[in-house]
Design an enzyme around this catalytic site. Structure first.
Site, short mmCIF file in Angstrom:
data_model
loop_
_atom_site.label_atom_id
_atom_site.label_comp_id
_atom_site.label_asym_id
_atom_site.label_seq_id
_atom_site.Cartn_x
_atom_site.Cartn_y
_atom_site.Cartn_z
N GLY A 11 25.91 25.49 -12.50
CA GLY A 11 25.15 25.80 -13.70
C GLY A 11 24.03 24.80 -13.92
N HIS B 173 17.74 26.15 -7.95
CA HIS B 173 18.77 27.19 -7.81
C HIS B 173 18.11 28.56 -7.62
CE1 HIS B 173 20.98 24.12 -10.34
NE2 HIS B 173 21.80 24.27 -9.33
#
Ligand code: PAF
Length: 289
Positions: free
Chosen positions: A32, A38
């Site tokens: 996360g 990402h």
């Protein structure tokens, strides 16, 4: 776009979500606190497979007792909003009790490479990483999984685990994403004050200096020296290690490697604290002669 309600929180929900997918699938594992780094992984996965599955899980097993497990940023809604800009088919975001209903008795031994570089400061880190990567690969069973080169040692160890345990998945690497000023993107950059963020630039700058030195023909010792001198004088930076290593074995490249080819690839890797925040970065370089 995946809404929060559509996130699989349990293995059973994940299995249901996966059952509805047709075609090839690619997994991107994250903790996360998603950022462009990402998203680069997700985009690469998107290009390569029909379905992209993202896992979001802050894995307690890979944090040491004095590390930032509790403080690690968690914001599922923000993560899902960001993933929605790229589009993913499934998100697995379990709680720790779902992943580890009890202390696991069978453990992955990451082998000797896990004791080098990062492993010297974080001795249990890679065992924890491989434990969760192995579990999530088993649950998702993707055709391929994408990992960032920023965690070069992690990437190498995942590749070794997959090879040594005959795991049926293709591991693909994605280059480091950097801000325009060179800072490697990391979820931990959010811990930095404005001043510390400027100080943190010394890491990538030292790597660039080392890379330039290698391009100008300096041998391994000279490359290390240039980068080390720069970091030693960098305000606010406390060096953990700077290492020039073989990209496969992570062994330091020695001064006297007579039989080495005229040009050999190496990895210049750094870890340092900027204030209380530990950052890592690396660059592939070519040593001449
Ligand atoms: O690179 C990371 O964020 C983590 O180490 C990973 C691969 C998601 C395992 O927890």
């Amino acid at each position: 776009m995946v809404r929060v309600t559509e996130v699989a929180r349990t293995k059973a929900e994940l299995a249901t979500a996966l059952a509805s997918l047709e075609g090839t699938s690619a997994l991107v594992m994250t903790m996360g606190a998603l950022h462009e780094g990402h998203l680069a992984l997700v985009r690469a996965a998107r290009e390569a497979a029909d379905n992209v599955v993202v896992s979001i899980f802050v894995n307690p097993l890979q944090f040491g007792p004095d590390e930032d497990y509790e403080e690690y940023p968690r914001d599922l809604a923000a993560d899902l909003a960001l993933l929605g800009t790229v589009g993913v088919e499934a998100v697995y975001a379990p709680e720790a009790a779902e992943v580890y209903p009890r202390e696991p008795l069978v453990r992955i031994d990451p082998g000797p490479v896990a004791a080098l570089l990062e492993g010297k400061t974080r001795p249990t880190h890679f065992a924890g990483v491989l434990q969760v990567v192995h579990k999530v690969l088993n649950l998702v069973r993707p055709d391929m999984a994408f990992f960032g080169q920023k965690d070069a040692q992690q990437l190498a160890l995942v590749r070794t685990m997959v090879a040594d345990l005959d795991m049926p998945v293709e591991i693909r690497a994605v280059p480091i994403e950097r801000d325009v000023d060179g800072l490697a993107l990391s979820s931990r950059n959010s811990y930095l004050s404005a001043t510390q963020r400027i100080e943190a630039l010394a890491l990538s700058q030292a790597l660039v200096l080392g890379k330039d030195a290698a391009a100008h023909g300096l041998p391994a010792a000279g490359v290390r020296e240039v980068a080390l001198r720069y970091l030693a004088e960098a305000p606010g930076v406390r060096l953990d290690y700077l290492a020039l290593v073989d990209p496969q074995t992570f062994q330091e490249i020695g001064p006297d490697e007579g039989a080495a080819p005229a040009v050999r690839s190496a990895l210049l890797a750094v870890a340092a604290w900027v204030g209380p925040t530990r950052l890592i970065d690396n660059m592939e370089i070519e040593l001449h002669g």
